[in-house]
Design an enzyme around this catalytic site. Sequence first.
Site, PDB file in Angstrom:
ATOM      1  N   SER A  22      32.588  40.842  42.271  1.00 42.84           N
ATOM      2  CA  SER A  22      32.026  42.121  42.710  1.00 42.84           C
ATOM      3  C   SER A  22      30.714  41.932  43.451  1.00 42.84           C
ATOM      4  CB  SER A  22      31.808  43.041  41.499  1.00 42.84           C
ATOM      5  OG  SER A  22      33.020  43.364  40.861  1.00 42.84           O
ATOM      6  N   ARG A  26      29.703  42.505  47.660  1.00 43.03           N
ATOM      7  CA  ARG A  26      28.624  43.407  48.036  1.00 43.03           C
ATOM      8  C   ARG A  26      27.479  42.679  48.735  1.00 43.03           C
ATOM      9  NH1 ARG A  26      31.602  45.385  44.066  1.00 43.03           N
ATOM     10  NH2 ARG A  26      31.704  47.636  43.630  1.00 43.03           N
ATOM     11  N   ARG A 121      49.035  50.012  47.224  1.00 43.22           N
ATOM     12  CA  ARG A 121      48.023  50.621  46.365  1.00 43.22           C
ATOM     13  C   ARG A 121      47.497  51.914  46.990  1.00 43.22           C
ATOM     14  NH1 ARG A 121      43.890  46.083  44.235  1.00 43.22           N
ATOM     15  NH2 ARG A 121      43.244  47.861  42.965  1.00 43.22           N
ATOM     16  N   SER A 167      35.655  54.911  38.606  1.00 38.86           N
ATOM     17  CA  SER A 167      36.018  53.848  39.546  1.00 38.86           C
ATOM     18  C   SER A 167      34.784  53.387  40.303  1.00 38.86           C
ATOM     19  CB  SER A 167      37.073  54.338  40.547  1.00 38.86           C
ATOM     20  OG  SER A 167      37.253  53.399  41.588  1.00 38.86           O
ATOM     21  N   GLN A 169      34.792  51.216  42.644  1.00 41.81           N
ATOM     22  CA  GLN A 169      35.129  51.060  44.051  1.00 41.81           C
ATOM     23  C   GLN A 169      34.982  52.376  44.804  1.00 41.81           C
ATOM     24  OE1 GLN A 169      39.039  49.314  44.303  1.00 41.81           O
ATOM     25  NE2 GLN A 169      38.390  47.365  43.422  1.00 41.81           N
ATOM     26  N   ASP A 312      39.101  45.441  33.860  1.00 46.03           N
ATOM     27  CA  ASP A 312      39.787  44.262  34.402  1.00 46.03           C
ATOM     28  C   ASP A 312      40.127  43.241  33.322  1.00 46.03           C
ATOM     29  OD1 ASP A 312      39.913  45.121  37.013  1.00 46.03           O
ATOM     30  OD2 ASP A 312      38.000  44.225  37.581  1.00 46.03           O
ATOM     31  N   LYS A 339      46.079  49.224  39.716  1.00 43.65           N
ATOM     32  CA  LYS A 339      45.436  47.961  40.045  1.00 43.65           C
ATOM     33  C   LYS A 339      46.371  47.156  40.952  1.00 43.65           C
ATOM     34  CE  LYS A 339      41.460  48.192  37.887  1.00 43.65           C
ATOM     35  NZ  LYS A 339      40.167  47.979  38.589  1.00 43.65           N
ATOM     36  N   ARG A 385      45.043  38.510  37.652  1.00 38.12           N
ATOM     37  CA  ARG A 385      44.657  38.642  36.244  1.00 38.12           C
ATOM     38  C   ARG A 385      45.874  38.560  35.312  1.00 38.12           C
ATOM     39  NH1 ARG A 385      39.420  39.115  37.056  1.00 38.12           N
ATOM     40  NH2 ARG A 385      38.636  40.560  38.645  1.00 38.12           N
TER      41      ARG A 385
END
Length: 426
Positions: A22, A26, A121, A167, A169, A312, A339, A385
């Site tokens: 993450s 960024r 998605r 969320s 995101q 996650d 996801k 994952r």
Amino acid sequence: MRPLIHHAKQLKGTLTIPGDKSISHRSIMLGAIAEGKTRITGFLRAEDCLSTIQVMRQLGATIHDDGEKIVVEGKGMNGLTAPSELLDVGNSGTTIRLLAGLLAGQPFKSVLAGDQYLNKRPMQRVITPLSQMGAKLHGHEGTELPPLTIEPVDHLQAIRYEMPVASAQVKSAIILAGLQAEGETVVIEKERSRNHTEEMLQQFGGQIDVNGKEIRLKGGQTLKGQTIEVPGDISSAAFFLVAGLIVPNSDLLLKNVGINETRSGIIDVIKDMGGNITISMRPNGISADIRVQTSQLKATTINGEMIPRLIDEIPIIALLATQAEGDTVIEDAEELKVKETDRIHAVASQLNKMNAHINETEDGMIIHGGSSLQGAEVDSFGDHRIGMMLQVAALLTQSEVHMKDADCVNISYPTFFDEIARLVQA
């Protein structure tokens, strides 16, 4: 089909966890829209984050990578340029959703697309708030699915938006759009989600006010390039934390794991389940060395405001629960369905193939503990994952486990299988 390492008698050793995914995403995006140079160490060189670098280069950012550090030469908020071709984000949901916000206020057209999994998605959760701000964006042929086309606009308008789901995101997409909007943007979170965008925006000199679940920021801000040290990713560390707890005779030390209160829910769950875990904070105050040893575990219930803090990690927590005493209940986790795959179904179906006893529910699952896992042919569904969770599960089986689409782990942890092999052989 890849044969997985199985029947581990113990795990021993020390490992340094790769950089936080993450924060890596960024750091590149904020560095590109800041003024001056941003220097990044500890960057995660995995497929998702490399996709972000490639896309930002297509948007005119100059990014140097010497293998040790990454230097981003900032262009400022108005310095991005129109891409000459489609922007391929690979499998990265973070990249496509955050870039939707970043590109929403730009005066040029862009098209964001991904691989076969990402293009399934849903994007409506970012389309809705960004459209309210005046952005012009739409999914493929009128749907909410990628490719996502973003048309040029003259300006965006600030909004007050109450998040229907927790969320990070979506929140981050609104914040990045809000930096370009006229007025003050207000985001009300349903539950607190990971706050890396807020923290990093402040580090880059941005003004953002966070009061509980309410976030406020004004448009027209100027960011300044920074030096960023990316700590290890707790989501990647989670697989080894659980492996060290459930594989017999194990003792693992994980170094430089990022500890952020909006991300560290798995630590609380492990403690609640009776796991033998020791956390030693590092002087930097943002990461820790974590030791885990084989433990006798008990079931727990995970729901409510805890869910965004470990969303996650739920696949690997489900595996942990199969080895506990009693029934573990996971609720309020509908987010898992959108996801990289439907993780509720993926976890239950694949672990049940291995003789686990998991019941799917509308918003989570019920995991019956005390399972003796067995070998099987399993499927990662292209989800990194799920793939890593299944490899940890295979360590407990007497018979062989073969997994379809094992290469998906490269999305976030390219050396994962090598690390497992090293710790098993110690």
